[in-house]
Design a protein around this motif. Structure first.
Motif, mmCIF file in Angstrom:
data_model
loop_
_atom_site.group_PDB
_atom_site.id
_atom_site.type_symbol
_atom_site.label_atom_id
_atom_site.label_comp_id
_atom_site.label_asym_id
_atom_site.label_seq_id
_atom_site.Cartn_x
_atom_site.Cartn_y
_atom_site.Cartn_z
ATOM 1 N N UNK A 60 0.836 -1.206 0.000
ATOM 2 C CA UNK A 60 0.000 0.000 0.000
ATOM 3 C C UNK A 60 0.865 1.247 0.000
ATOM 4 N N UNK A 61 0.247 2.377 -0.366
ATOM 5 C CA UNK A 61 0.960 3.664 -0.408
ATOM 6 C C UNK A 61 0.034 4.768 0.077
ATOM 7 N N UNK A 62 0.612 5.699 0.847
ATOM 8 C CA UNK A 62 -0.173 6.826 1.362
ATOM 9 C C UNK A 62 0.675 8.089 1.304
ATOM 10 N N UNK A 63 0.180 9.100 0.581
ATOM 11 C CA UNK A 63 0.927 10.348 0.425
ATOM 12 C C UNK A 63 0.897 11.171 1.711
ATOM 13 N N UNK A 64 2.071 11.680 2.103
ATOM 14 C CA UNK A 64 2.203 12.513 3.295
ATOM 15 C C UNK A 64 2.226 13.999 2.914
ATOM 16 N N UNK A 65 2.104 14.860 3.884
ATOM 17 C CA UNK A 65 2.097 16.306 3.644
ATOM 18 C C UNK A 65 3.427 16.797 3.069
ATOM 19 N N UNK A 67 5.100 15.403 0.760
ATOM 20 C CA UNK A 67 5.268 14.985 -0.632
ATOM 21 C C UNK A 67 5.857 13.603 -0.785
ATOM 22 N N UNK A 68 6.132 12.960 0.313
ATOM 23 C CA UNK A 68 6.636 11.584 0.271
ATOM 24 C C UNK A 68 5.518 10.604 0.612
ATOM 25 N N UNK A 69 5.669 9.374 0.155
ATOM 26 C CA UNK A 69 4.638 8.360 0.387
ATOM 27 C C UNK A 69 5.170 7.273 1.319
ATOM 28 N N UNK A 146 6.640 0.677 6.515
ATOM 29 C CA UNK A 146 7.978 0.106 6.381
ATOM 30 C C UNK A 146 9.010 1.080 5.814
ATOM 31 N N UNK A 147 8.682 1.750 4.712
ATOM 32 C CA UNK A 147 9.625 2.723 4.136
ATOM 33 C C UNK A 147 8.856 3.950 3.676
ATOM 34 N N UNK A 148 9.588 5.035 3.503
ATOM 35 C CA UNK A 148 9.036 6.263 2.938
ATOM 36 C C UNK A 148 9.749 6.527 1.624
#
Length: 242
Positions: A60-65, A67-69, A146-148
């Motif tokens: 899965x992927x989720x965008x952060x404020x 600009x990284x996911x 797990x990672x950004x």
């Protein structure tokens, strides 16, 4: 002579079916999981957070404020594997493309390869989670990331992923696909007491893969995860060429 061969073939088929049924009954009678409703793997027990994109290979992927996911492995797969022994992640600075191998999740001597949901460069690693597998299992979308990554094609690639109601529809379909897989692929002889992977009534047992042998993990990788990734790539190529 032909009739005799037909009768012999039918007799062998009936005998094999009976033997497989007896093996399943014996496994059910000794399994520590099938009689306990708490161990049933249910769709309604899965929480699907808003704003998270899901890959058909269960990353899965989720965008952060910033600009990284943040990237991780979804709760559906954790529900099948149980608490892992370890997770292997790419090193900081490594660049990956969508659909390339990203994580190796390990349960004792068994492992599965999970592909990247998006393309990008690894910017940070959640070392706290990697040192506490229960954190990853308990809350994979929050503390268990797990990672950004720094995405390189977020807008286009996330169109191919599942979000919101599409996620629910996909997981419902995935539940049926995996139920069929377990129904036809019981644990190999080297697994502990031949523990079955389905509940009475055909429901998937919680942590089913944890009770499966190494051979079945290999089959799950090939028939479930790799096939999903192949179908995903083919669909992406078709969409790109249109």
């Amino acid at each position: 002579m032909v009739i005799l061969l037909v009768v012999l073939f039918v007799g062998i088929a009936v005998t094999v079916t009976w033997y497989q049924g007896m093996k399943r009954y014996q496994a059910l009678s000794v399994s520590p999981i099938v009689k306990k409703q708490a161990y049933q793997f249910k769709m309604e027990n899965l929480k699907i957070p808003a704003g998270i994109y899901f890959s058909p290979t269960h990353s899965w992927a989720h965008m952060q404020a910033n600009g990284r996911a943040k990237i991780g492995v979804d709760a559906f797969l954790h529900g099948l594997t149980g608490v892992l022994s370890s997770v292997q992640v790419p090193e900081q600075g490594v660049s990956l493309k969508q659909g390339e191998p990203m994580f190796s999740i390990v349960h004792k001597d068994k492992k599965l390869s999970i592909t990247a949901p998006i393309s990008g460069q690894v910017k940070s690693i959640n070392m706290e989670a990697l040192q506490n597998m229960r954190m990853i299992h308990r809350d994979p979308y929050s503390t268990g990331w797990l990672v950004e990554m720094q995405p390189t094609n977020w807008e286009q690639e996330t169109k191919r992923l599942y979000l919101g109601q599409r996620t629910t529809a996909w997981l419902t379909s995935e539940m049926g696909r995996i139920r069929d897989f377990f129904a036809h692929s019981f644990a190999p002889p080297d697994s502990e007491s031949g523990l079955v992977l389905l509940q009475d009534g055909g429901d998937i047992a919680d942590c089913a893969l944890a009770f499966a042998g190494k051979g079945l993990w290999g089959s799950f990788q090939k028939l479930i995860l790799d096939q999903a990734n192949l179908d995903f790539k083919q669909a992406s190529e078709t969409s790109h060429n249109q």
